[in-house]
Design a protein around this motif. Structure first.
Motif, mmCIF file in Angstrom:
data_model
loop_
_atom_site.group_PDB
_atom_site.id
_atom_site.type_symbol
_atom_site.label_atom_id
_atom_site.label_comp_id
_atom_site.label_asym_id
_atom_site.label_seq_id
_atom_site.Cartn_x
_atom_site.Cartn_y
_atom_site.Cartn_z
ATOM 1 N N LYS A 326 0.826 -1.208 0.000
ATOM 2 C CA LYS A 326 0.000 0.000 0.000
ATOM 3 C C LYS A 326 0.861 1.259 0.000
ATOM 4 C CE LYS A 326 -4.121 -1.943 2.222
ATOM 5 N NZ LYS A 326 -5.037 -1.863 3.387
ATOM 6 N N LEU A 327 1.892 1.249 0.822
ATOM 7 C CA LEU A 327 2.800 2.395 0.882
ATOM 8 C C LEU A 327 3.531 2.570 -0.441
ATOM 9 C CD1 LEU A 327 4.253 4.655 2.365
ATOM 10 C CD2 LEU A 327 5.787 2.944 3.366
ATOM 11 N N GLN A 328 3.992 1.480 -1.005
ATOM 12 C CA GLN A 328 4.704 1.554 -2.284
ATOM 13 C C GLN A 328 3.797 2.082 -3.397
ATOM 14 O OE1 GLN A 328 7.959 1.124 -2.874
ATOM 15 N NE2 GLN A 328 8.300 0.723 -0.704
ATOM 16 N N ASP A 329 2.539 1.712 -3.392
ATOM 17 C CA ASP A 329 1.606 2.200 -4.416
ATOM 18 C C ASP A 329 1.436 3.716 -4.322
ATOM 19 O OD1 ASP A 329 1.197 -0.301 -5.460
ATOM 20 O OD2 ASP A 329 -0.721 -0.651 -4.440
ATOM 21 N N VAL A 330 1.324 4.225 -3.084
ATOM 22 C CA VAL A 330 1.159 5.670 -2.883
ATOM 23 C C VAL A 330 2.413 6.412 -3.345
ATOM 24 C CG1 VAL A 330 0.828 7.494 -1.173
ATOM 25 C CG2 VAL A 330 -0.474 5.370 -0.987
ATOM 26 N N ILE A 331 3.570 5.878 -2.995
ATOM 27 C CA ILE A 331 4.835 6.505 -3.390
ATOM 28 C C ILE A 331 5.002 6.469 -4.905
ATOM 29 C CG2 ILE A 331 7.353 6.256 -3.303
ATOM 30 C CD1 ILE A 331 6.964 5.303 -0.375
ATOM 31 N N GLU A 332 4.687 5.348 -5.528
ATOM 32 C CA GLU A 332 4.824 5.220 -6.981
ATOM 33 C C GLU A 332 3.896 6.185 -7.709
ATOM 34 O OE1 GLU A 332 6.431 3.961 -10.540
ATOM 35 O OE2 GLU A 332 7.130 3.614 -8.484
ATOM 36 N N THR A 333 2.693 6.365 -7.175
ATOM 37 C CA THR A 333 1.756 7.325 -7.775
ATOM 38 C C THR A 333 2.322 8.738 -7.705
ATOM 39 O OG1 THR A 333 -0.169 5.960 -7.243
ATOM 40 C CG2 THR A 333 -0.556 8.309 -7.617
ATOM 41 N N ALA A 334 2.864 9.096 -6.547
ATOM 42 C CA ALA A 334 3.460 10.424 -6.388
ATOM 43 C C ALA A 334 4.647 10.598 -7.325
ATOM 44 C CB ALA A 334 3.891 10.631 -4.937
#
Length: 348
Positions: A326-334
């Protein structure tokens, strides 16, 4: 591969190099040959020197990669306390005079000295890390979009904090470190505006030890932890080691800087408290400059590493961080939004 000398120098020996550099900072070098034709990259360290587990060590890694690939002699030189611009310039001139090429000053503090040395040796390629003010035909300004990696660190901090309080520790109150703070704070606020950021600079000048005092970093982190910060991002060179130590002792998260500090041997006992690091690939930048000189096509001008080039980012060594989908998805989106221009990251 053996290297063909790109500059002609008169008569100085390796022994004289050692004597000259001993007067303005220690030196170490590698390789068995003493001939000018076998000399390649030399670096002069910033405050903190080799062993800072940060960008000085990253520059050294780039030097070692070039040394291995091109099979030539290299040199790396330590700074001294209280040195002047004249001392720095003498150090760089000594390296150029001996036939090292390129010659790299690691850190913005070399700007004045490197300009003077580059003017004296126009046929030598010089590089400077973290400064873009030296505008000469034989100078490469190796700079980075630190604010972009710091933004992602802010996203990670905002998604990780349990107390809704995070800290930022800057080594010295200067524009370069303002970039780290600005990106981090923006990343935090864009992710969760309810999270409070506690910012702190250790000193007003580098001479006061902001980049070279782990005790200052530790005290600052302890103060922020007392104010409930449970994620602390430090952009303070060697001083950051103290902040990481404090985070580990208090069982909160630290975010490292410049190098992947989770993977640093000197920080191994604290690594489980290092969530990630906002990295800039100084090693790659230094190596690429050496490679360009070796190829007789020296890179000069402003050479910027950013998210698009892959030369800044977040380290993935800590499995707790890397495996948090979940954290990686948010970071990748940013990250994608920064690269596309949908997110404009502030640098001040």
């Amino acid at each position: 591969m053996r290297r063909i000398s790109r500059i002609t120098v008169a008569g100085a020996t390796t022994a004289s190099l050692a004597l000259v550099l001993a007067a303005c900072g220690g030196t170490s070098s590698s390789g068995s040959s003493e001939s000018k034709e076998d000399k390649g990259i030399a670096i002069a360290y910033d405050v903190g020197g080799k062993g800072d587990q940060s960008f000085n060590d990253a520059a050294y890694a780039g030097l070692k990669q070039a040394e291995k690939e091109f099979e030539y002699k290299t040199a790396d030189v330590e700074p001294t306390d209280g040195e002047t611009d004249a001392d720095k310039e003498q150090r760089l001139v000594s390296l150029a005079k001996q036939g090292y090429d390129p010659v790299v000053g690691v850190g913005y503090a070399y700007a004045t000295a490197l300009k003077g040395a580059a003017e004296k040796y126009p046929d030598t390629t010089f590089g400077i890390v973290d400064d873009s003010t030296v505008e000469l035909d034989n100078v490469a300004d190796l700079v980075f979009s630190e604010e972009e990696a710091s933004y992602l660190a802010g996203v990670a901090a905002a998604k990780t904090t349990k107390t809704d309080v995070v800290g930022f520790i800057g080594g010295v109150d200067i524009p370069l470190i303002h970039k780290f703070r600005a990106g981090f704070e923006q990343g935090v606020k864009d992710t969760n505006p309810d999270v409070k950021v506690i910012p702190q600079f250790l000193t007003q000048t580098a001479e006061e030890g902001g980049f070279s005092s782990p005790d200052k970093g530790k005290a600052a982190a302890e103060g922020q932890i007392e104010k409930k910060a449970d994620v602390i991002y430090t952009a303070a060179g060697l001083s950051g080691q103290g902040a990481i130590e404090a985070a580990a002792a208090n069982k909160v998260w630290a975010i490292g800087v410049d190098s992947d500090q989770y993977a640093q041997e000197a920080l191994a006992k604290y690594k489980d408290s290092i969530l990630t690091s906002a990295t800039k690939d100084v090693a790659k930048s230094v190596y690429k400059l050496a490679q360009s000189v070796e190829d007789k096509a020296p890179r000069t001008g402003i050479l910027r590493g950013d998210l698009t080039s892959g030369e800044v980012g977040l380290a993935q060594s800590n499995p707790v961080f890397a495996n948090n989908a979940k954290l990686q998805d948010v970071i990748e989106t940013a990250k994608k939004k920064i690269i596309s221009g949908d997110i404009k990251v502030q640098s001040s």
